[in-house]
Scaffold this motif. Structure first.
Motif, short mmCIF file in Angstrom:
data_model
loop_
_atom_site.label_atom_id
_atom_site.label_comp_id
_atom_site.label_asym_id
_atom_site.label_seq_id
_atom_site.Cartn_x
_atom_site.Cartn_y
_atom_site.Cartn_z
N GLY A 607 14.15 13.52 -67.00
CA GLY A 607 13.10 14.47 -67.37
C GLY A 607 12.98 15.67 -66.47
O GLY A 607 12.21 16.58 -66.77
N SER A 608 13.70 15.68 -65.35
CA SER A 608 13.63 16.81 -64.43
C SER A 608 14.37 18.01 -65.02
O SER A 608 15.37 17.85 -65.72
N PRO A 609 13.88 19.24 -64.73
CA PRO A 609 14.52 20.43 -65.30
C PRO A 609 15.89 20.69 -64.68
O PRO A 609 16.14 20.38 -63.52
N ILE A 610 16.80 21.21 -65.49
CA ILE A 610 18.14 21.59 -65.03
C ILE A 610 18.17 23.10 -64.88
O ILE A 610 17.96 23.83 -65.85
N SER A 611 18.42 23.58 -63.67
CA SER A 611 18.44 25.01 -63.42
C SER A 611 19.82 25.58 -63.64
O SER A 611 20.83 24.86 -63.60
N VAL A 612 19.88 26.89 -63.88
CA VAL A 612 21.16 27.57 -64.00
C VAL A 612 21.95 27.41 -62.71
O VAL A 612 23.18 27.24 -62.73
N MET A 613 21.24 27.41 -61.59
CA MET A 613 21.90 27.30 -60.28
C MET A 613 22.70 26.00 -60.16
O MET A 613 23.80 25.98 -59.62
N SER A 614 22.14 24.93 -60.69
CA SER A 614 22.82 23.63 -60.57
C SER A 614 24.12 23.60 -61.35
O SER A 614 25.02 22.82 -61.03
N LYS A 615 24.23 24.43 -62.36
CA LYS A 615 25.46 24.50 -63.15
C LYS A 615 26.51 25.38 -62.49
O LYS A 615 27.71 25.18 -62.68
N ILE A 616 26.06 26.37 -61.71
CA ILE A 616 26.99 27.29 -61.06
C ILE A 616 27.50 26.72 -59.75
O ILE A 616 28.69 26.82 -59.42
N ASN A 617 26.60 26.10 -58.97
CA ASN A 617 26.96 25.63 -57.64
C ASN A 617 27.92 24.44 -57.72
O ASN A 617 27.65 23.45 -58.41
N THR A 618 29.02 24.55 -57.01
CA THR A 618 30.04 23.49 -57.03
C THR A 618 29.68 22.29 -56.18
O THR A 618 30.21 21.20 -56.37
N GLY A 619 28.80 22.51 -55.18
CA GLY A 619 28.46 21.43 -54.26
C GLY A 619 29.59 21.06 -53.33
O GLY A 619 29.57 20.03 -52.67
N LEU A 620 30.61 21.93 -53.25
CA LEU A 620 31.80 21.63 -52.45
C LEU A 620 31.45 21.48 -50.97
O LEU A 620 32.00 20.61 -50.29
N ALA A 621 30.55 22.33 -50.47
CA ALA A 621 30.22 22.29 -49.05
C ALA A 621 29.64 20.94 -48.65
O ALA A 621 29.99 20.39 -47.60
N GLU A 622 28.76 20.40 -49.49
CA GLU A 622 28.16 19.11 -49.17
C GLU A 622 29.18 17.98 -49.27
O GLU A 622 29.16 17.03 -48.50
N LYS A 623 30.11 18.10 -50.22
CA LYS A 623 31.13 17.07 -50.38
C LYS A 623 32.08 17.03 -49.19
O LYS A 623 32.62 15.98 -48.85
N MET A 624 32.29 18.20 -48.55
CA MET A 624 33.25 18.26 -47.43
C MET A 624 32.68 17.73 -46.14
O MET A 624 33.41 17.55 -45.16
N GLY A 625 31.36 17.51 -46.06
CA GLY A 625 30.76 17.00 -44.84
C GLY A 625 30.89 17.97 -43.67
O GLY A 625 30.54 19.14 -43.78
N ALA A 626 31.43 17.47 -42.54
CA ALA A 626 31.56 18.30 -41.35
C ALA A 626 32.49 19.49 -41.57
O ALA A 626 32.32 20.54 -40.94
N VAL A 627 33.44 19.34 -42.48
CA VAL A 627 34.34 20.46 -42.77
C VAL A 627 33.56 21.63 -43.36
O VAL A 627 33.88 22.79 -43.14
N GLY A 628 32.51 21.30 -44.12
CA GLY A 628 31.66 22.36 -44.66
C GLY A 628 30.96 23.13 -43.56
O GLY A 628 30.78 24.36 -43.66
#
Length: 655
Positions: A607-628
């Protein structure tokens, strides 16, 4: 920057009359004020921080006028003057007024009419109280108070007027900043706050080193220079690398929570939790002391400003006043006094607004005090780093103590205390923006009285839309604690803190030891011969904010050493111009991010809203951990190198 204001010549001569306060400038400025005011409401509720709007609006004004018709530099200045009020008033509103939702009976006052009235009164007081300070802070202190964003905004306007290489320097910075934040914050290729946290079993338990590696903070640091940025980051180092580890070490052996925390042990707290539970109170005390010292130091210039204003009034009535230059005309002091009195009466007379004669008097007293402090603070560190929430906490402390002194300790007095703090907060925020605008006008040759009238127009325009935006967000996304209807609400961190302070004071359980300790720390710094206010600001703000500012200041130091002109770069030099572009590009992208976050395209399974930002952001930085984190540091180093390269150019090479 020229240190002798008598020899200073603005870009447009005082004797030159060109279009300035025109209908197209007023309409465009009001439109930008509404847009940036609405965006700031969301951003402030989401992360508890805002960005200055003057420079982005100046850039947009230049672009719009060039696209749809010619305009003078003074018309563009009026646009940014009116428009910037939207951001500053909105910042003051979202930092305080949502706290009504967290108080007994406060929701009754969280209505459009009350929000509109508070925004209008607070914004107007900020402009009125700044008017008699203009001569002392803007004119007489020219060369001592850099007003980084006001100076950068003037650079943008002059560059846009001159065109050629000057304009290109600004747009290079703007374009690079936009691309940088697009890749970092929108697409998410690297972390925007690289962080190192020392383990709890290390020699520096919970010690934290981090930095919000944004182009706008890097640009602000370059403009304010190494000295002020160094003092600021020193305060941050004390908080995050000394006090937080010290509290962790002391608290590691405690088996019960340490007040003001009621449930959680220090040994179980993260650095952020320790900062929020303890350090912020210490920082608020330091800012309070620094503000008092600033007021004491500023008193001679304030008295001189009022003396000059009253003398001008006497000469005018006696027919002895020489004709003022266009660039010296302010709204007469008599109107300032009458306007302040009228607003005080309105506060008391309006129904369904939690104010009375005593609270209205406190608003005027604290309002003038913190307008003065705010106007001087932004002269040192800029509007975006102006600790208005710290000033508000100090106001709430003093107000609640006075309430306790006369026996007002019930829950019914919590909204009244908050209204005092909210109006003072809005006034201080808008006074800071007004100061930057008047500095811009001083540099480009604007007419102060026209800018001051423009500020009032901006306050009215933004006050109309801020309440609507706030109520819309509260009904659709929710504000504060999660509920079944709003599982992921906007946290409103600043407003939550304000409510905590008021409840703690009126219930007589505020951690005064922490507050007084902060005041003592600021006193030690003052005794060392260093301005305690910049240090206190650094101690109060997250280290992530002051670190990139310090990096910008160090780049300025390196450029000065290379050019052997430690303080001689002109106000439209390559470094200042490029930094102005960084600030503008970073701020504009920040607004775009706020819009992308606030625009929804459906709802998730929960039920939470889905923002346009969540569709654009890859989340790669968080997935890389310390490499990010490492990627972010590399990207920021490249950005710093680019700034150094542009700033190292000779000024005559871009003329």
């Amino acid at each position: 920057m020229e240190t002798n204001n008598k020899s200073f010549k603005p870009y447009i001569s005082a004797k030159e009359i060109i279009p300035e306060f025109t209908p197209k400038a007023i309409i465009l400025g009001a439109l930008f004020g509404i847009i940036f005011g609405a965006a700031t409401v969301y951003l402030g509720l989401k992360v508890g921080l805002t960005v200055s709007a003057s420079i982005p609006i100046a850039v947009l004004a230049i672009s719009v006028f060039k696209r749809f018709g010619k305009a003078t530099i003074l018309e563009s200045n009026i646009v940014q003057t009116i428009g910037s009020a939207g951001e500053s008033v909105a910042a003051g509103v979202v930092f305080t007024i949502p706290a009504l939702l967290f108080m007994a009976g406060g929701r009754d006052y969280f209505q459009y009419f009350q929000i509109f009235v508070l925004a209008l009164i607070g914004g107007s007081l900020g402009v009125l109280f700044m008017i008699p300070l203009r001569r002392s802070l803007i004119v007489k202190e020219h060369g001592n108070l850099p007003y980084p964003e006001g100076t950068a905004c003037a650079d943008v306007l002059v560059a846009g007027e001159k065109g050629g290489n000057l304009a290109r320097m600004v747009y290079y910075g703007l374009g690079i900043a936009f691309l940088y934040k697009l890749l970092m914050s929108i697409i998410g290729l690297w972390k925007d706050v690289p962080t190192i946290v020392f383990g709890k079993n290390s020699a520096l338990p919970n010690g934290t080193i981090n930095g919000e590696i944004t182009p706008e903070l890097l640009g602000v640091g370059y403009i304010i220079g190494p000295r002020i940025s160094g003092v600021m980051v020193a305060g941050g180092v004390l908080s995050w690398l000394a006090l937080i580890p010290l509290i962790t070490i002391i608290g590691s052996g405690l088996t019960t929570p340490l007040a003001p925390e009621a449930t959680k042990l220090i040994t179980d707290m993260s650095p952020g939790e320790i900062w929020n539970r303890y350090i912020r109170y210490i920082g608020a005390g330091a800012v309070t002391f620094g503000g008092i010292m600033t007021l004491i130091k500023t008193l001679p210039t304030i008295i001189g400003a009022f003396r000059d204003s009253f003398e001008d009034l006497r000469k005018t009535r006696a027919g002895e006043q020489d004709e003022q230059l266009r660039t010296e005309k302010d709204i007469p002091l008599v109107y300032v006094l009458i306007g302040s009195l009228v607003l005080m009466v309105v506060m008391v007379a309006l129904p369904n607004v939690p104010t009375n004669i005593f609270s209205a008097l406190l608003i005027v007293i604290f309002g003038f005090f913190f307008v003065t402090v705010s106007s001087r603070i932004v002269g040192l560190i800029g509007t975006s780093s102006n600790p208005v929430s710290g000033m508000t906490i100090a106001t709430l402390m003093a107000t609640s103590l006075l309430f306790l002194g006369i026996g007002w300790s019930g829950e019914a007095y919590q909204p009244i205390a908050l209204v005092v703090g909210s109006i003072v907060c809005i006034a201080a925020a808008n006074a800071g923006a007004t100061s930057q605008d008047l500095k811009t006008g001083f540099l480009v040759g604007g007419t102060p009285i026209k800018q001051q009238i423009g500020e009032f127009i901006g306050v009215i325009a933004s006050a109309i839309v801020i309440g609507l935006t706030l109520l819309l967000l509260e009904s659709t996304l929710g504000i504060g604690e999660a509920t079944l209807e709003h599982p992921t609400p906007l946290p409103a961190p600043q407003a939550t803190l304000m409510a905590t302070v008021i409840k703690g004071l009126l219930s007589q359980n505020l951690p005064w030891g922490l507050v007084i300790a902060g005041m003592a720390l600021a006193g030690v710094i003052e005794l060392c011969g260093v301005s305690s206010l910049a240090f206190a600001v650094g101690a109060y703000l997250p280290l992530s904010t002051t670190t990139p500012i310090f990096v910008g200041g160090m780049i300025k130091w390196l450029v000065d050493r290379k050019n052997k002109s430690a303080s001689e770069e002109s106000e439209i030099g390559p470094g200042a111009l490029f930094s102005s572009g960084l600030i503008a590009g970073g701020a504009i992208t920040g607004i775009i991010i706020a819009v992308l976050l606030g625009t929804t395209i459906g709802k998730a399974a929960d039920g939470s809203p889905i923002s346009v930002m969540s569709k654009i952001n890859t989340g790669l930085a968080e997935k890389m951990g310390a490499v990010g984190d490492i990627s972010g540091l590399i990207a920021f180093a490249v950005l710093g190198f680019i700034l150094w390269r542009f700033a190292s150019r000779r000024s005559d090479s871009i003329a």
